[in-house]
Design an enzyme around this catalytic site. Structure first.
Site, mmCIF file in Angstrom:
data_model
loop_
_atom_site.group_PDB
_atom_site.id
_atom_site.type_symbol
_atom_site.label_atom_id
_atom_site.label_comp_id
_atom_site.label_asym_id
_atom_site.label_seq_id
_atom_site.Cartn_x
_atom_site.Cartn_y
_atom_site.Cartn_z
ATOM 1 C CE LYS A 1 -0.072 -4.732 3.098
ATOM 2 N NZ LYS A 1 -0.405 -6.105 2.607
ATOM 3 C CE1 TYR B 1 -3.239 -2.424 5.741
ATOM 4 C CE2 TYR B 1 -3.324 -0.084 5.245
ATOM 5 C CZ TYR B 1 -3.272 -1.389 4.820
ATOM 6 O OH TYR B 1 -3.233 -1.671 3.478
ATOM 7 C CB THR C 1 -0.911 0.009 1.247
ATOM 8 O OG1 THR C 1 -1.552 1.282 1.385
ATOM 9 C CG2 THR C 1 -0.110 -0.244 2.523
ATOM 10 C CG ASP C 2 -1.123 4.951 -1.045
ATOM 11 O OD1 ASP C 2 -1.674 4.339 -0.114
ATOM 12 O OD2 ASP C 2 -1.731 5.801 -1.745
ATOM 13 C CD GLU C 3 -3.363 3.682 4.320
ATOM 14 O OE1 GLU C 3 -3.221 3.766 5.562
ATOM 15 O OE2 GLU C 3 -4.429 3.349 3.786
#
Length: 357
Positions: A171, A167, A142-144
């Protein structure tokens, strides 16, 4: 366009369509089920095995009509090494695409241990089995993991990972493990880091799905803070197409950002949802923001474009298309809205916020 010397964008073409079987973990979820649907259409003779623990977000009916001799469901967690080994050996798995994850930031704030267990230990388990058996592993990230990105920067694959939610941290940890296995063991791996996905069958805890179903039910749309957080809303089909390309031609050890390169505010996304539904007067309610809410995500996608990928949807088109899907598919989402589990989540997450707004 530049790439670090040890990670080139291209590699001799991998041949995933010749693998005896493809293992898709989390294949009953939102993005995973769409990937399976597309892969089966392109490779109807190749067995695909879906390994899914069928949590609240994993629904076998997402693949209704596809189950049969070439599509198998194995109900197990990616943290169960014995189950993963058995499945890989039984079906002759040549590649794994790992969608299995706890994914919702709000849920990770309410309780994060499950996120570490699934996203970190689960990915580590898959890496061990893949290493033992010489299987390629593709990690869906994810870009997060890049954290809050000040304008005008667009995150590069070589940027430091600075996650700001449990979260995102889980990741990022998984990404580090995947790349460490490549460096230490020579494992064949690829990673995609994607922008916010929207589209059919997204669980109702996610913002667009929540806004669409709330509007259709005549409920207010709870918008965090001022609603000016910037996101790249990408259609799920564009993400799946990028994964397919990276599986074939992405260099082992390569990381590939996937997004449209365009941004929308969450407030604008809410407006587009109500526009798509023909409900422009649906009430948008500004509620207290989530803790540590990242202000902006934005990706540089030169690497995946160098493989020949380009999005078919702009963020506006992706949002409009997704919202209309919820209007046309009430039979899919109404049972979720009626469930005790969703009611408890909604009460816990929004009742006080909406009451105070």
């Amino acid at each position: 366009m530049s790439f670090p010397p040890t990670t080139t964008p291209h590699a001799p073409a991998r041949q995933p369509d010749t693998w005896p079987a493809l293992l898709v973990t989390g294949g009953c979820g939102f993005i995973g089920s769409r990937f399976v649907e597309r892969w089966r259409a392109a490779h109807p003779a190749q067995p695909v095995v879906v390994l899914d623990s069928l949590t609240y977000a994993g629904r076998p009916e997402n693949l209704a009509g596809l189950w049969g001799p070439a599509l198998h469901l194995e109900v197990a967690s990616i943290t169960d090494a014995d189950a993963v080994r058995r499945v890989c050996d039984q079906y002759g798995v040549g590649g794994i695409v790992n969608f299995a994850a706890q994914t919702h930031v709000d849920q990770s704030i309410l309780g994060s241990l499950e996120f570490t267990h699934t996203n970190v230990l689960g990915t580590h388990t898959l890496l061990e089995v893949a290493r033992e058996r010489g299987i390629h592993l593709h990690q869906v990230s994810t870009d997060e993991v890049y954290g809050d990105v000040p304008a005008p920067h667009h995150s590069l694959e070589t940027d430091p990972l600075t996650p700001r939610s449990p979260y995102a941290a889980s990741k990022a940890a998984a990404d580090h493990l995947v790349l460490a296995y490549h460096q230490t063991h020579g494992s064949s791996v690829t990673v995609t880091r994607a922008a916010n996905n929207v589209g059919p069958r997204q669980h109702l805890e996610k913002a667009l799905a929540l806004f669409a179903t709330n509007a259709l039910l005549g409920l207010p749309l709870p918008l965090y803070g001022d609603g000016l957080q910037q996101r790249d809303y990408m259609h799920v089909d564009d993400h799946c197409a990028a994964i397919e390309l990276v599986l074939r031609g992405g260099a082992s050890g390569g990381v590939f950002n996937v997004g449209t390169g365009l941004e929308l505010s969450n407030r604008r996304m809410a407006q587009l949802v109500t526009q798509a539904l023909g409900l422009p007067d649906a009430p948008v309610r500004h509620v207290s923001d989530r803790p540590g809410h990242d202000r902006r995500y934005s990706l540089n996608t030169d690497r995946v474009q160098a493989l020949g990928w380009a999005p078919d949807f702009t963020p506006e088109q992706a949002v409009l298309s997704a919202a209309r899907w919820y209007a046309a598919n009430r039979a899919w989402w109404e049972p979720i809205r009626r469930s005790e589990a969703f009611a408890a989540y909604y009460e816990r997450q929004y009742a006080a916020r909406l009451g105070a707004s």
